[in-house]
Design a protein around this motif. Structure first.
Motif, PDB file in Angstrom:
ATOM      1  N   LEU A   1      32.409  10.843  10.728  1.00  0.00           N
ATOM      2  CA  LEU A   1      32.110  12.006  11.576  1.00  0.00           C
ATOM      3  C   LEU A   1      30.623  12.080  11.891  1.00  0.00           C
ATOM      4  O   LEU A   1      30.236  12.386  13.026  1.00  0.00           O
ATOM      5  CB  LEU A   1      32.574  13.287  10.885  1.00  0.00           C
ATOM      6  CG  LEU A   1      34.092  13.446  10.733  1.00  0.00           C
ATOM      7  CD1 LEU A   1      34.414  14.681   9.899  1.00  0.00           C
ATOM      8  CD2 LEU A   1      34.762  13.552  12.097  1.00  0.00           C
ATOM      9  N   LEU A   2      29.784  11.795  10.881  1.00  0.00           N
ATOM     10  CA  LEU A   2      28.335  11.828  11.102  1.00  0.00           C
ATOM     11  C   LEU A   2      27.913  10.774  12.115  1.00  0.00           C
ATOM     12  O   LEU A   2      27.168  11.051  13.068  1.00  0.00           O
ATOM     13  CB  LEU A   2      27.599  11.603   9.774  1.00  0.00           C
ATOM     14  CG  LEU A   2      26.077  11.506   9.853  1.00  0.00           C
ATOM     15  CD1 LEU A   2      25.480  12.800  10.376  1.00  0.00           C
ATOM     16  CD2 LEU A   2      25.492  11.170   8.477  1.00  0.00           C
ATOM     17  N   GLY A   3      28.377   9.544  11.927  1.00  0.00           N
ATOM     18  CA  GLY A   3      28.027   8.462  12.843  1.00  0.00           C
ATOM     19  C   GLY A   3      28.529   8.725  14.252  1.00  0.00           C
ATOM     20  O   GLY A   3      27.809   8.485  15.240  1.00  0.00           O
ATOM     21  N   ARG A   4      29.748   9.220  14.369  1.00  0.00           N
ATOM     22  CA  ARG A   4      30.329   9.520  15.695  1.00  0.00           C
ATOM     23  C   ARG A   4      29.550  10.640  16.381  1.00  0.00           C
ATOM     24  O   ARG A   4      29.317  10.604  17.600  1.00  0.00           O
ATOM     25  CB  ARG A   4      31.798   9.905  15.521  1.00  0.00           C
ATOM     26  CG  ARG A   4      32.590   9.964  16.824  1.00  0.00           C
ATOM     27  CD  ARG A   4      34.070  10.191  16.523  1.00  0.00           C
ATOM     28  NE  ARG A   4      34.862  10.148  17.736  1.00  0.00           N
ATOM     29  CZ  ARG A   4      35.078  11.204  18.523  1.00  0.00           C
ATOM     30  NH1 ARG A   4      34.547  12.379  18.220  1.00  0.00           N
ATOM     31  NH2 ARG A   4      35.819  11.087  19.613  1.00  0.00           N
ATOM     32  N   SER A   5      29.133  11.637  15.597  1.00  0.00           N
ATOM     33  CA  SER A   5      28.356  12.747  16.162  1.00  0.00           C
ATOM     34  C   SER A   5      27.006  12.267  16.688  1.00  0.00           C
ATOM     35  O   SER A   5      26.554  12.693  17.760  1.00  0.00           O
ATOM     36  CB  SER A   5      28.140  13.829  15.104  1.00  0.00           C
ATOM     37  OG  SER A   5      29.373  14.357  14.661  1.00  0.00           O
ATOM     38  N   ILE A   6      26.353  11.354  15.922  1.00  0.00           N
ATOM     39  CA  ILE A   6      25.072  10.792  16.366  1.00  0.00           C
ATOM     40  C   ILE A   6      25.261  10.039  17.677  1.00  0.00           C
ATOM     41  O   ILE A   6      24.446  10.156  18.615  1.00  0.00           O
ATOM     42  CB  ILE A   6      24.486   9.873  15.275  1.00  0.00           C
ATOM     43  CG1 ILE A   6      24.103  10.700  14.037  1.00  0.00           C
ATOM     44  CG2 ILE A   6      23.281   9.102  15.801  1.00  0.00           C
ATOM     45  CD1 ILE A   6      23.712   9.867  12.844  1.00  0.00           C
ATOM     46  N   ARG A   7      26.336   9.246  17.761  1.00  0.00           N
ATOM     47  CA  ARG A   7      26.590   8.476  18.990  1.00  0.00           C
ATOM     48  C   ARG A   7      26.823   9.387  20.188  1.00  0.00           C
ATOM     49  O   ARG A   7      26.270   9.177  21.268  1.00  0.00           O
ATOM     50  CB  ARG A   7      27.799   7.557  18.774  1.00  0.00           C
ATOM     51  CG  ARG A   7      28.319   6.920  20.066  1.00  0.00           C
ATOM     52  CD  ARG A   7      29.194   5.702  19.816  1.00  0.00           C
ATOM     53  NE  ARG A   7      30.153   5.896  18.784  1.00  0.00           N
ATOM     54  CZ  ARG A   7      31.423   6.296  18.990  1.00  0.00           C
ATOM     55  NH1 ARG A   7      31.830   6.621  20.211  1.00  0.00           N
ATOM     56  NH2 ARG A   7      32.257   6.378  17.985  1.00  0.00           N
ATOM     57  N   LYS A   8      27.663  10.427  20.007  1.00  0.00           N
ATOM     58  CA  LYS A   8      27.956  11.359  21.086  1.00  0.00           C
ATOM     59  C   LYS A   8      26.686  12.103  21.531  1.00  0.00           C
ATOM     60  O   LYS A   8      26.472  12.333  22.733  1.00  0.00           O
ATOM     61  CB  LYS A   8      29.035  12.357  20.650  1.00  0.00           C
ATOM     62  CG  LYS A   8      30.407  11.739  20.388  1.00  0.00           C
ATOM     63  CD  LYS A   8      31.004  11.162  21.663  1.00  0.00           C
ATOM     64  CE  LYS A   8      32.407  10.604  21.407  1.00  0.00           C
ATOM     65  NZ  LYS A   8      32.972   9.982  22.635  1.00  0.00           N
ATOM     66  N   TRP A   9      25.868  12.474  20.545  1.00  0.00           N
ATOM     67  CA  TRP A   9      24.619  13.174  20.862  1.00  0.00           C
ATOM     68  C   TRP A   9      23.688  12.266  21.667  1.00  0.00           C
ATOM     69  O   TRP A   9      23.084  12.699  22.647  1.00  0.00           O
ATOM     70  CB  TRP A   9      23.941  13.608  19.549  1.00  0.00           C
ATOM     71  CG  TRP A   9      22.530  14.064  19.729  1.00  0.00           C
ATOM     72  CD1 TRP A   9      22.095  15.268  20.210  1.00  0.00           C
ATOM     73  CD2 TRP A   9      21.357  13.290  19.439  1.00  0.00           C
ATOM     74  NE1 TRP A   9      20.730  15.317  20.245  1.00  0.00           N
ATOM     75  CE2 TRP A   9      20.243  14.104  19.766  1.00  0.00           C
ATOM     76  CE3 TRP A   9      21.125  12.015  18.938  1.00  0.00           C
ATOM     77  CZ2 TRP A   9      18.934  13.682  19.619  1.00  0.00           C
ATOM     78  CZ3 TRP A   9      19.835  11.583  18.774  1.00  0.00           C
ATOM     79  CH2 TRP A   9      18.752  12.403  19.111  1.00  0.00           C
ATOM     80  N   TRP A  10      23.607  10.990  21.272  1.00  0.00           N
ATOM     81  CA  TRP A  10      22.744  10.042  21.972  1.00  0.00           C
ATOM     82  C   TRP A  10      23.246   9.795  23.393  1.00  0.00           C
ATOM     83  O   TRP A  10      22.449   9.739  24.344  1.00  0.00           O
ATOM     84  CB  TRP A  10      22.672   8.733  21.193  1.00  0.00           C
ATOM     85  CG  TRP A  10      21.884   7.653  21.875  1.00  0.00           C
ATOM     86  CD1 TRP A  10      22.380   6.598  22.577  1.00  0.00           C
ATOM     87  CD2 TRP A  10      20.460   7.543  21.948  1.00  0.00           C
ATOM     88  NE1 TRP A  10      21.376   5.830  23.068  1.00  0.00           N
ATOM     89  CE2 TRP A  10      20.165   6.395  22.709  1.00  0.00           C
ATOM     90  CE3 TRP A  10      19.407   8.312  21.448  1.00  0.00           C
ATOM     91  CZ2 TRP A  10      18.875   5.980  22.968  1.00  0.00           C
ATOM     92  CZ3 TRP A  10      18.111   7.905  21.713  1.00  0.00           C
ATOM     93  CH2 TRP A  10      17.852   6.757  22.468  1.00  0.00           C
ATOM     94  N   GLN A  11      24.551   9.623  23.543  1.00  0.00           N
ATOM     95  CA  GLN A  11      25.116   9.356  24.870  1.00  0.00           C
ATOM     96  C   GLN A  11      24.953  10.551  25.808  1.00  0.00           C
ATOM     97  O   GLN A  11      24.902  10.381  27.031  1.00  0.00           O
ATOM     98  CB  GLN A  11      26.603   8.984  24.735  1.00  0.00           C
ATOM     99  CG  GLN A  11      26.839   7.626  24.098  1.00  0.00           C
ATOM    100  CD  GLN A  11      28.307   7.344  23.849  1.00  0.00           C
ATOM    101  OE1 GLN A  11      29.147   8.237  23.885  1.00  0.00           O
ATOM    102  NE2 GLN A  11      28.622   6.064  23.601  1.00  0.00           N
TER     103      GLN A  11
END
Length: 373
Positions: free
Chosen positions: A2-12
């Motif tokens: 969840l943390l990694g996915r959230s970072i990716r979504k935030w970056w995109q």
């Protein structure tokens, strides 16, 4: 994840100009970031270094992240769970199989009181009515022997070697050691898992990367480590059996019997690389190297002379006889089959056996042993 996915979504979701600005900030402060990562890595390394322990029996350095008290508490929970699953299958103390197990294990304990942990552990025997070929000793000293094991062994010497192996697992603290390694692998896995879900552009690719990571950790670290602990338990268990005046030559015969059972019954052979235990052939080869030293230790303990009949030779003769009879049976089946079934003759049908017969009866071996004593 969840943390990694959230970072990716935030970056995109960031505009391109803000993404470039963040990249420039990272480049400008790269040494500070690197220093922070190195400092954190050093702290983690110090934590694990302070949890290294020297095994009092083998002298091998190992990672132990649980105290003995903590792990015994965990073992007690597991013991209650195992006891609940076997509650209607445990045999009474007057059962012959229980008495045999109790006698053998008492010999192992009595003759090995100089080994660290033997006298301090409160051993207790549990014989369970179950066809599975298995035995295990829990960290709190609870011994479980399933009745299927009695059908797989040829004599009490083989049973004693198996119990010595399981007793060694307990004395060496393999349960706590393996749990500690799993915890370390889980920690490393979480770090890479966060990176995978942050860096991979899509959820499908991240999920594939996670699956690959889990399999790499399992087959490159976890299972090889389990096999290493099994080999160590074989070595220490053989010494325990030797000091208890057991015929240690029977140790390798047991694994040869299991291997022959698999071959004759047509059981699929799992490659050692995929298993948590060494292959039967590997165990036989390793034990054969250890047996001369174990025999010498047995002599130093003033044990009675070994029987002149070597159980390894008996098994070799038995195996030749079994394979000969199996081939004759296959030939007879093929010759009596109809023409439409002749194609099946090229594929040997599995022959189901409950136990490998021994050419020389066990009673004869016992009487021979009594004569030598």
């Amino acid at each position: 994840m969840l943390l990694g996915r959230s970072i990716r979504k935030w970056w995109q979701a960031l505009p391109p100009d803000k993404q470039e600005l963040l990249k420039d900030n990272v480049k400008r402060h790269k040494w500070r970031i690197l220093f922070g990562i190195c400092s954190l890595s050093c702290l983690i390394a110090v934590y694990f270094w302070t949890h290294l322990d020297k095994n009092p029996i083998t002298g091998r350095t190992r990672l132990l992240m649980f105290s003995k008290r903590q792990f015994l508490q965990l073992a007690e929970f597991e013991y209650q769970s195992v006891l609940e699953s076997y509650k209607d299958k445990i045999l009474p103390a007057n059962d012959p199989m229980y008495k045999t197990t109790q006698f053998i294990f008492s010999q192992l304990v009595e003759k090995n009181k100089d080994i660290p942990g033997v006298s301090e552990t409160k051993w207790s025997i549990n014989v369970v009515e179950d066809p599975e070929i298995n035995a295990f000793v829990m960290p709190n000293g609870q011994v479980f022997v399933l009745t299927g094991l009695f059908k797989a062994v040829a004599d009490t010497d083989q049973l004693a070697c198996i119990l010595g192996h399981e007793m060694a697992h307990c004395l060496l603290g393999h349960g706590a050691e393996h749990a500690s390694i799993i915890q370390l692998l889980d920690f490393v896995s979480l770090v890479f898992l966060t990176l995978i879900w942050a860096v991979f552009p899509r959820d499908g690719l991240a999920a594939l990367g996670q699956w690959i990571q889990n399999k790499l950790i399992e087959y490159m670290f976890d299972r090889p480590y389990s096999r290493k602990l099994e080999i160590e338990a074989d070595e220490v268990g053989l010494r325990l059996a030797a000091k208890a005046c057991i015929d240690v030559r029977a140790s390798s015969v047991y694994w040869q019997q299991l291997e022959l059972m698999k071959i004759v019954s047509g059981t699929f052979q799992i490659p050692e690389w995929f298993s948590t235990h060494p292959s039967n052939d590997h165990r036989v080869e390793h034990l054969e190297k250890l047996i001369p030293e174990a025999i010498k230790l047995r002599e130093e303990c003033s044990c009675p002379s070994l029987p002149s009949v070597d159980p390894r030779l008996i098994f070799k003769l038995s195996m030749q006889e079994i394979l000969k009879l199996s081939r004759k049976k296959e030939e007879a089946i093929c010759s009596d089959s109809e023409a439409k079934h002749l194609s099946q003759c090229f594929e040997p049908s599995p022959v189901m056996i409950e136990r490998i017969p021994i050419v020389v009866p066990v009673q004869t071996l016992q009487s021979t042993q009594s004569t030598h004593k």
